[in-house]
Scaffold this motif. Structure first.
Motif, PDB file in Angstrom:
ATOM      1  N   TRP A   1       0.774  -1.137  -0.049  1.00 21.37           N
ATOM      2  CA  TRP A   1       0.081  -0.046   0.099  1.00 21.37           C
ATOM      3  C   TRP A   1       0.851   1.081  -0.024  1.00 21.37           C
ATOM      4  O   TRP A   1       1.541   1.500   0.877  1.00 21.37           O
ATOM      5  CB  TRP A   1      -1.117  -0.034   1.295  1.00 21.37           C
ATOM      6  N   LEU A   2       0.791   2.007  -1.041  1.00 21.08           N
ATOM      7  CA  LEU A   2       1.718   3.072  -1.344  1.00 21.08           C
ATOM      8  C   LEU A   2       1.032   4.334  -0.945  1.00 21.08           C
ATOM      9  O   LEU A   2       0.132   4.544  -0.516  1.00 21.08           O
ATOM     10  CB  LEU A   2       1.845   3.208  -2.842  1.00 21.08           C
ATOM     11  N   THR A   3       2.439   5.180  -0.309  1.00 18.15           N
ATOM     12  CA  THR A   3       2.098   6.486  -0.013  1.00 18.15           C
ATOM     13  C   THR A   3       2.774   7.649  -1.085  1.00 18.15           C
ATOM     14  O   THR A   3       3.676   7.048  -1.742  1.00 18.15           O
ATOM     15  CB  THR A   3       2.617   6.808   1.471  1.00 18.15           C
ATOM     16  N   ASP A   4       2.546   8.672  -0.881  1.00 15.20           N
ATOM     17  CA  ASP A   4       3.308   9.674  -1.660  1.00 15.20           C
ATOM     18  C   ASP A   4       4.687   9.674  -1.678  1.00 15.20           C
ATOM     19  O   ASP A   4       5.382   9.802  -2.822  1.00 15.20           O
ATOM     20  CB  ASP A   4       2.736  11.187  -1.341  1.00 15.20           C
ATOM     21  N   GLU A   5       5.424   9.232  -0.471  1.00 17.43           N
ATOM     22  CA  GLU A   5       6.731   9.226  -0.623  1.00 17.43           C
ATOM     23  C   GLU A   5       7.246   7.628  -0.927  1.00 17.43           C
ATOM     24  O   GLU A   5       8.447   7.589  -1.273  1.00 17.43           O
ATOM     25  CB  GLU A   5       7.231   9.560   0.893  1.00 17.43           C
ATOM     26  N   LEU A   6       6.428   6.866  -0.861  1.00 13.73           N
ATOM     27  CA  LEU A   6       6.882   5.153  -0.909  1.00 13.73           C
ATOM     28  C   LEU A   6       6.753   4.955  -2.647  1.00 13.73           C
ATOM     29  O   LEU A   6       7.490   4.235  -3.163  1.00 13.73           O
ATOM     30  CB  LEU A   6       5.923   4.211  -0.425  1.00 13.73           C
ATOM     31  N   GLU A   7       5.671   5.634  -3.088  1.00 12.05           N
ATOM     32  CA  GLU A   7       5.426   5.405  -4.506  1.00 12.05           C
ATOM     33  C   GLU A   7       6.623   5.588  -5.476  1.00 12.05           C
ATOM     34  O   GLU A   7       7.070   4.542  -6.379  1.00 12.05           O
ATOM     35  CB  GLU A   7       4.082   5.904  -5.132  1.00 12.05           C
ATOM     36  N   PRO A   8       7.245   6.594  -5.344  1.00 14.84           N
ATOM     37  CA  PRO A   8       8.522   7.134  -6.381  1.00 14.84           C
ATOM     38  C   PRO A   8       9.839   6.025  -6.058  1.00 14.84           C
ATOM     39  O   PRO A   8      10.428   5.683  -6.927  1.00 14.84           O
ATOM     40  CB  PRO A   8       8.913   8.285  -5.736  1.00 14.84           C
ATOM     41  N   LEU A   9       9.745   5.472  -4.693  1.00 13.55           N
ATOM     42  CA  LEU A   9      10.740   4.625  -4.428  1.00 13.55           C
ATOM     43  C   LEU A   9      10.359   3.163  -5.044  1.00 13.55           C
ATOM     44  O   LEU A   9      11.170   2.329  -5.690  1.00 13.55           O
ATOM     45  CB  LEU A   9      10.829   4.193  -2.997  1.00 13.55           C
ATOM     46  N   TRP A  10       8.991   2.632  -4.987  1.00 14.10           N
ATOM     47  CA  TRP A  10       8.834   1.530  -5.786  1.00 14.10           C
ATOM     48  C   TRP A  10       8.683   1.529  -7.302  1.00 14.10           C
ATOM     49  O   TRP A  10       9.401   0.453  -7.945  1.00 14.10           O
ATOM     50  CB  TRP A  10       7.442   1.158  -5.336  1.00 14.10           C
ATOM     51  N   THR A  11       8.518   2.627  -7.908  1.00 10.64           N
ATOM     52  CA  THR A  11       8.730   2.789  -9.225  1.00 10.64           C
ATOM     53  C   THR A  11      10.087   3.167  -9.682  1.00 10.64           C
ATOM     54  O   THR A  11      10.245   3.186 -10.972  1.00 10.64           O
ATOM     55  CB  THR A  11       7.795   3.721  -9.776  1.00 10.64           C
ATOM     56  N   ALA A  12      11.000   3.489  -8.843  1.00 10.59           N
ATOM     57  CA  ALA A  12      12.408   3.852  -9.440  1.00 10.59           C
ATOM     58  C   ALA A  12      13.120   2.645 -10.257  1.00 10.59           C
ATOM     59  O   ALA A  12      12.827   1.680 -10.018  1.00 10.59           O
ATOM     60  CB  ALA A  12      13.087   4.420  -8.134  1.00 10.59           C
ATOM     61  N   PRO A  13      14.060   3.296 -11.153  1.00 13.28           N
ATOM     62  CA  PRO A  13      14.639   2.248 -12.052  1.00 13.28           C
ATOM     63  C   PRO A  13      15.659   1.400 -10.963  1.00 13.28           C
ATOM     64  O   PRO A  13      16.071   1.756 -10.089  1.00 13.28           O
ATOM     65  CB  PRO A  13      15.351   2.890 -12.912  1.00 13.28           C
ATOM     66  N   ALA A  14      15.673  -0.072 -11.684  1.00  9.96           N
ATOM     67  CA  ALA A  14      16.690  -0.769 -11.134  1.00  9.96           C
ATOM     68  C   ALA A  14      17.156  -1.894 -12.014  1.00  9.96           C
ATOM     69  O   ALA A  14      16.524  -2.168 -12.996  1.00  9.96           O
ATOM     70  CB  ALA A  14      15.957  -1.545  -9.594  1.00  9.96           C
ATOM     71  N   GLU A  15      18.365  -2.344 -11.770  1.00 10.78           N
ATOM     72  CA  GLU A  15      18.864  -3.402 -12.713  1.00 10.78           C
ATOM     73  C   GLU A  15      19.520  -4.374 -11.879  1.00 10.78           C
ATOM     74  O   GLU A  15      20.579  -4.141 -11.289  1.00 10.78           O
ATOM     75  CB  GLU A  15      19.789  -2.894 -13.754  1.00 10.78           C
ATOM     76  N   ALA A  16      19.104  -5.827 -11.629  1.00  8.75           N
ATOM     77  CA  ALA A  16      19.845  -6.653 -11.172  1.00  8.75           C
ATOM     78  C   ALA A  16      19.652  -8.013 -12.145  1.00  8.75           C
ATOM     79  O   ALA A  16      18.954  -7.979 -13.070  1.00  8.75           O
ATOM     80  CB  ALA A  16      19.141  -7.072  -9.750  1.00  8.75           C
ATOM     81  N   PRO A  17      20.283  -9.039 -11.546  1.00  7.25           N
ATOM     82  CA  PRO A  17      20.280 -10.194 -12.522  1.00  7.25           C
ATOM     83  C   PRO A  17      18.870 -10.706 -12.774  1.00  7.25           C
ATOM     84  O   PRO A  17      18.637 -11.162 -13.853  1.00  7.25           O
ATOM     85  CB  PRO A  17      21.240 -11.344 -11.696  1.00  7.25           C
ATOM     86  N   ALA A  18      17.942 -10.579 -11.416  1.00  5.62           N
ATOM     87  CA  ALA A  18      16.503 -11.211 -11.656  1.00  5.62           C
ATOM     88  C   ALA A  18      15.677 -10.062 -11.912  1.00  5.62           C
ATOM     89  O   ALA A  18      14.274 -10.507 -11.728  1.00  5.62           O
ATOM     90  CB  ALA A  18      16.455 -12.144 -10.652  1.00  5.62           C
ATOM     91  N   TYR A  19      15.897  -8.887 -11.539  1.00 10.05           N
ATOM     92  CA  TYR A  19      14.953  -7.866 -11.433  1.00 10.05           C
ATOM     93  C   TYR A  19      15.476  -6.462 -12.500  1.00 10.05           C
ATOM     94  O   TYR A  19      16.392  -6.118 -11.979  1.00 10.05           O
ATOM     95  CB  TYR A  19      14.761  -7.579 -10.227  1.00 10.05           C
ATOM     96  N   ARG A  20      14.530  -6.006 -13.099  1.00 10.05           N
ATOM     97  CA  ARG A  20      14.817  -4.912 -13.772  1.00 10.05           C
ATOM     98  C   ARG A  20      13.464  -3.924 -13.983  1.00 10.05           C
ATOM     99  O   ARG A  20      12.370  -4.523 -14.059  1.00 10.05           O
ATOM    100  CB  ARG A  20      15.117  -5.195 -15.480  1.00 10.05           C
ATOM    101  N   LYS A  21      13.644  -2.838 -13.774  1.00  5.63           N
ATOM    102  CA  LYS A  21      12.579  -1.720 -13.938  1.00  5.63           C
ATOM    103  C   LYS A  21      13.146  -0.410 -14.426  1.00  5.63           C
ATOM    104  O   LYS A  21      14.227   0.181 -13.877  1.00  5.63           O
ATOM    105  CB  LYS A  21      11.917  -1.606 -12.673  1.00  5.63           C
TER     106      LYS A  21
END
Length: 595
Positions: free
Chosen positions: A315-335
């Protein structure tokens, strides 16, 4: 079932070796786990988020190391937490001056080992905090959320913490946001069959044909109840309704809320099946007025070949949502797309040799010892050999007992620990160690190699005995009894268990008490130990009538009734084996004084 393996006890190490070889661009292996591959992937002064847990859950935990996600992952044995030494080594290799957040699922072994590592880091001047993820609603009531285990919600919490660290926030803010994410994450799972550990010939639990387990764990723990196998839409309705029934504190209705969604496959449910379920999950959440944000559908936290799925709502808040949607690159997870990493040589802080000793026990100095203590060390080594042989002979049995209401890893962990302790003791004796130092080396090796709760506790037991015996005096029955009493106190203090909780303590305390009474009555050590071993055996058998109040078996208390505790049984087997070594020592004139 797991079909491709060599030695089951080496499975986790070999899997990590292959993983690191396959993903050299993104990760680098260090003692205890993996870290990001290049020094420039982490800005100087950035908080390092180090995650971890047992093997068998890929892509958790090693697959989540990379930009925008974890800075490092400590990887333990199959379904067993990494040791404190492993966690410490990975954290030292991952940190870059901004402090460390250690994040892990809420399991007893992880809490023990990550907590010990945090204390060591803090003592070394590295700011450190810990966070145990508690998202599984089936493992404890809402009013006891601190007892809940961490499952697929790990991803939401790890992602939040790592994105906050990547944004340059200080350790206190990273911790605050991670805790907020944990408080707003809920997961629930179902399964149609259990998982089979490498080398095992049967799954940890089975589900009758036409039935499914509800509320299972990710370590092969059986479900809390059974229901008829549903259709995909019915499964979606169960998952969604269960999670919508419990909303975060302060949220009166799901309508108008935004949520990150994770539909997680536990091992052998195929992606197409997951998509069929997710189409209905999406419809039901929309009907409830929930707007989904960047949903994840796939295998994210698995349990070998378990056929099952879990749903997580973050359950997102205004400060959590940008962290959930932020880019990432790992062997098994990319966003999204992460910023390019500049090429460069790893810094000295990133070199394994500068941050982690690959064999700290082997390189520990051996203090001078008296001849009587070295003679006692030979007896101690014989006892460690007897322990290793006994554990090896009963490893499968211990695993079966543990699997009734737990995860079935007790035999594997005890085997790895006892083998390592015996080998470390042998090396210490070759270097002239006395009884105390030999047992200290064995304690560190057991805890480091076995990991898990039992690894930490057996490390405490051997270290307490070593401290009581020392390296100068001729050990006697009184000194051994004092060491066993200290071991029992240490286990209860570290494990926070008492008699009646259905743990190792239920055999250890009667053993310590009986030994103390027999020694106080003037019995020689071997005879006193024999009496105490008999008491331990009876106490271990009596745990069959107890209901567990701690550990992974606690949510499955009724299932364990009638089966003894695996930790208590292994302790009883071990002290009986040690009696053989003590009796053998007293039969030799040269060892008479040491027994």
């Amino acid at each position: 079932m797991t079909r491709l393996f060599n030695n089951p006890a080496a499975f986790a190490d070999e899997a990590l070796e292959g993983f690191a070889a396959a993903h050299r661009r993104l990760v680098r292996r260090v003692p205890g786990g993996v870290v990001r591959a290049t020094a420039t992937a982490t800005a100087p002064g950035q908080v390092a988020v180090v995650v971890g847990g047992g093997s068998g859950h890929y892509p958790a935990f090693s697959g989540l190391v990379g930009q925008g996600l974890a800075h490092g992952a400590a990887v333990g044995n199959v379904f067993a937490s990494p040791s404190a030494q492993q966690v410490h080594q990975v954290a030292r290799a991952a940190q870059s001056g901004g402090g460390v957040l250690l994040a892990f699922g809420n399991y007893a072994g992880d809490v023990l080992h990550f907590g010990q590592a945090a204390e060591r880091l803090t003592a070394e001047g590295v700011p450190c905090a810990t966070l145990a993820v508690t998202d599984d609603v089936s493992s404890a009531a809402a009013g006891e959320s601190e007892k809940r285990r961490g499952v697929a919600g790990d991803l939401a919490v790890f992602k939040t913490a790592a994105a906050a660290a990547e944004a340059g926030l200080p350790l206190a803010e990273v911790v605050r946001l991670a805790r907020l994410a944990n408080a707003r994450t809920r997961s629930f799972g179902i399964a149609f069959s259990g998982c089979t550990l490498p080398g095992a010939d049967a799954p940890l639990f089975t589900v009758p044909a036409g039935r499914m387990a509800v509320g299972l764990g990710i370590h092969g723990e059986p479900g809390l109840a059974e229901r008829p196998v549903p259709s995909a839409d019915e499964a979606a309705e169960l998952l969604v309704s269960t999670l919508l029934h419990e909303l975060p504190e302060g949220m009166e209705s799901p309508r108008g809320q935004r949520a990150g969604v994770i539909l997680n496959g536990l091992g052998s449910v195929k992606y197409e099946e997951l998509f069929v379920v997710y189409r209905q999950v999406a419809r039901l959440l929309a009907e409830a007025g929930v707007e989904t944000v960047d949903p994840e559908v796939g295998e994210l936290v698995t349990s070998f070949d378990m056929a099952g799925v879990s749903l997580t709502l973050f359950w997102l808040t205004d400060e959590l949502e940008p962290l959930w949607t932020a880019p990432a690159e790992a062997p098994a997870y990319r966003k999204g797309t992460v910023a390019p990493v500049a090429a460069g040589e790893p810094s000295a802080a990133a070199e394994p040799s500068a941050t982690a000793d690959p064999d700290p026990v082997e390189n520990t100095a051996v203090p001078e010892a008296s001849e009587p203590s070295r003679a006692a060390a030979r007896t101690a080594l014989a006892a460690l050999g007897a322990i290793e042989a006994t554990v090896r002979a009963h490893a499968d049995e211990l695993g079966r007992i543990d699997a009734v209401a737990g995860d079935g890893d007790h035999g594997i962990g005890m085997r790895r620990g006892s083998e390592a302790a015996h080998a470390a003791g042998r090396r210490a004796l070759e270097r002239g160690a006395g009884a105390g130092t030999l047992l200290h080396h064995a304690a560190d090796a057991w805890a480091d190699r076995a990991g898990g709760t039992s690894g930490a506790l057996w490390g405490v037991i051997l270290r307490a005995l070593g401290t009581a015996l020392g390296d100068t005096e001729r050990p006697d029955a009184h000194a051994v009894s004092v060491g066993v009493d200290a071991a029992a106190d240490g286990v209860m203090r570290l494990g926070k268990a008492e008699t009646g909780d259905k743990t190792m303590v239920d055999a250890l305390v009667p053993f310590a008490d009986a030994l103390s009474d027999a020694v106080g009555g003037g019995a020689p050590l071997a005879a006193a130990w024999d009496t105490a071993a008999t008491a331990a055996d009876a106490a271990a058998a009596a745990t069959a009538g107890l209901l567990p109040r701690l550990g992974r078996a606690r949510p499955h208390a009724e299932k364990s009734l009638g089966t003894p505790d695996a930790g208590a049984v292994s302790l009883a087997l071990i002290v009986r084996a040690v009696h053989g070594a003590l009796a053998g020592a007293t039969a030799k004139p040269t060892a008479e004084s040491t027994a």
